[in-house]
Motif scaffolding. Structure first.
Motif, PDB file in Angstrom:
ATOM      1  N   VAL A  12      -3.676  11.362 -85.471  1.00 10.96           N
ATOM      2  CA  VAL A  12      -5.135  11.415 -85.524  1.00 10.96           C
ATOM      3  C   VAL A  12      -5.530  12.867 -85.358  1.00 10.96           C
ATOM      4  N   THR A  13      -6.333  13.364 -86.262  1.00 11.37           N
ATOM      5  CA  THR A  13      -6.723  14.757 -86.204  1.00 11.37           C
ATOM      6  C   THR A  13      -8.198  14.889 -86.524  1.00 11.37           C
ATOM      7  N   GLU A  14      -8.760  16.010 -86.094  1.00 10.84           N
ATOM      8  CA  GLU A  14     -10.163  16.265 -86.380  1.00 10.84           C
ATOM      9  C   GLU A  14     -10.305  16.935 -87.741  1.00 10.84           C
ATOM     10  N   LYS A  15     -11.381  16.640 -88.391  1.00 10.01           N
ATOM     11  CA  LYS A  15     -11.680  17.266 -89.675  1.00 10.01           C
ATOM     12  C   LYS A  15     -11.599  18.780 -89.536  1.00 10.01           C
ATOM     13  N   GLY A  16     -10.923  19.395 -90.504  1.00  8.55           N
ATOM     14  CA  GLY A  16     -10.803  20.846 -90.507  1.00  8.55           C
ATOM     15  C   GLY A  16      -9.500  21.375 -89.916  1.00  8.55           C
ATOM     16  N   LYS A  17      -8.774  20.504 -89.191  1.00  7.66           N
ATOM     17  CA  LYS A  17      -7.510  20.948 -88.610  1.00  7.66           C
ATOM     18  C   LYS A  17      -6.380  20.798 -89.641  1.00  7.66           C
ATOM     19  N   ASP A  18      -5.295  21.541 -89.417  1.00  8.24           N
ATOM     20  CA  ASP A  18      -4.110  21.426 -90.262  1.00  8.24           C
ATOM     21  C   ASP A  18      -3.145  20.403 -89.649  1.00  8.24           C
ATOM     22  N   VAL A  19      -2.409  19.694 -90.508  1.00  7.58           N
ATOM     23  CA  VAL A  19      -1.384  18.767 -90.020  1.00  7.58           C
ATOM     24  C   VAL A  19      -0.088  18.987 -90.799  1.00  7.58           C
ATOM     25  N   GLU A  20       1.002  18.694 -90.125  1.00  9.05           N
ATOM     26  CA  GLU A  20       2.316  18.814 -90.753  1.00  9.05           C
ATOM     27  C   GLU A  20       3.057  17.498 -90.553  1.00  9.05           C
ATOM     28  N   LEU A  21       3.530  16.943 -91.646  1.00 15.34           N
ATOM     29  CA  LEU A  21       4.254  15.676 -91.625  1.00 15.34           C
ATOM     30  C   LEU A  21       5.698  15.947 -92.023  1.00 15.34           C
ATOM     31  N   ARG A  22       6.608  15.228 -91.383  1.00 13.81           N
ATOM     32  CA  ARG A  22       8.020  15.516 -91.584  1.00 13.81           C
ATOM     33  C   ARG A  22       8.747  14.312 -92.167  1.00 13.81           C
ATOM     34  N   CYS A  23       9.728  14.590 -93.016  1.00 15.98           N
ATOM     35  CA  CYS A  23      10.554  13.535 -93.609  1.00 15.98           C
ATOM     36  C   CYS A  23      12.023  13.941 -93.544  1.00 15.98           C
ATOM     37  N   ASP A  24      12.854  13.046 -93.031  1.00 13.61           N
ATOM     38  CA  ASP A  24      14.305  13.224 -93.032  1.00 13.61           C
ATOM     39  C   ASP A  24      14.901  12.215 -94.008  1.00 13.61           C
ATOM     40  N   PRO A  25      15.389  12.675 -95.143  1.00 17.16           N
ATOM     41  CA  PRO A  25      15.912  11.722 -96.141  1.00 17.16           C
ATOM     42  C   PRO A  25      17.286  11.202 -95.731  1.00 17.16           C
ATOM     43  N   ILE A  26      17.762  10.246 -96.480  1.00 16.53           N
ATOM     44  CA  ILE A  26      19.106   9.741 -96.269  1.00 16.53           C
ATOM     45  C   ILE A  26      20.096  10.843 -96.652  1.00 16.53           C
ATOM     46  N   SER A  27      21.105  11.042 -95.828  1.00 16.14           N
ATOM     47  CA  SER A  27      22.079  12.094 -96.084  1.00 16.14           C
ATOM     48  C   SER A  27      22.737  11.898 -97.449  1.00 16.14           C
ATOM     49  N   GLY A  28      22.767  12.980 -98.219  1.00 15.12           N
ATOM     50  CA  GLY A  28      23.395  12.906 -99.533  1.00 15.12           C
ATOM     51  C   GLY A  28      22.429  12.597-100.661  1.00 15.12           C
TER      52      GLY A  28
END
Lengths: 114, 111
Positions: A12-28
């Motif tokens: 949950v973030t306030e309008k105007g803020k930056d967000v970073e989302l992370r993804c770890d894929p399946i190895s290989g």
């Protein structure tokens, strides 16, 4: 091994803020996709990575959205100056094969912009 | 650009009734994949069809790929509560990697 993982699960973030989302894929898995899914809607393609090739950014909705991937590992999706219309579930998927292979999805990050 | 149309958007059925969802493309697809998304969950791969006229079965689910490789269907016989969710088709288009996603059909079991 483990499936695709994403973090955070909720943001949950306030309008105007930056967000970073992370993804770890399946190895290989060489291919990695980001999608956006608004409530009750289908999947909206955002960006695609394949190995060390230049990513396909054709689905990014605006220049506030960017994504990076280091080699064939972790990817981050960054949304700058978030807007309320950015509220959605952001799904990451990875795939073994370059050519339209089966995609394995992570659980998603639910982003709410207030 | 290429599009895959999926209908219906929703289908309400009584438990035990059949369910069908259809996908249509204006252009030939190289393959078609089907995914299921449970409420609150993420899409899970069900099957891939590649050959013209291909038919595959998984228990009560029957998947078809049209002769012209422009349409596909998923049919569920005698629906159960565990079938509830949204079913998406995704077709392989011109690009080497990108799937073209249908909007999904939501299967709802009437109480």
């Amino acid at each position: 091994g483990a499936g695709v993982s994403q973090s955070p699960s909720n943001k949950v973030t306030e309008k105007g803020k930056d967000v970073e989302l992370r993804c770890d894929p399946i190895s290989g898995h060489t291919a990695l996709y980001w999608y956006r899914q608004r409530l009750g809607q289908g999947l909206e393609f955002l960006i695609y990575f394949q190995g060390n090739s230049a990513p396909d950014k054709s689905g990014l909705p605006s220049d506030r959205f960017s994504a990076e991937r280091t080699g064939e590992s972790v990817s981050t999706l960054t949304i700058q100056r978030t807007q309320q219309e950015d509220s959605a579930v952001y799904l990451c998927a990875s795939s073994l094969a370059l050519r339209k292979g089966e995609q394995y999805f992570g659980p998603g990050t639910r982003l709410t912009v207030t | 650009g290429q599009q895959v149309m999926q209908i219906p958007q929703y289908q309400h059925v009584q438990e035990g009734e059949d369910f069908t969802t259809y996908c249509n493309s204006s252009t030939t697809l190289s393959n078609i994949q089907w995914y299921k998304q449970r409420p609150g969950g993420h899409p899970v791969f069900l099957i891939q069809l590649v050959k013209s006229g291909e038919v595959k079965k998984q228990k009560r689910l029957t998947f078809q790929f049209g002769e012209a490789k422009k349409n596909s269907s998923l049919h569920i016989t005698a629906t159960q509560t565990t079938d509830v969710g949204t079913y998406f088709c995704a077709g392989g288009g011109d690009s080497n990697y990108q799937l073209i996603w249908g909007a999904g059909t939501k299967l709802i079991i009437k109480p």
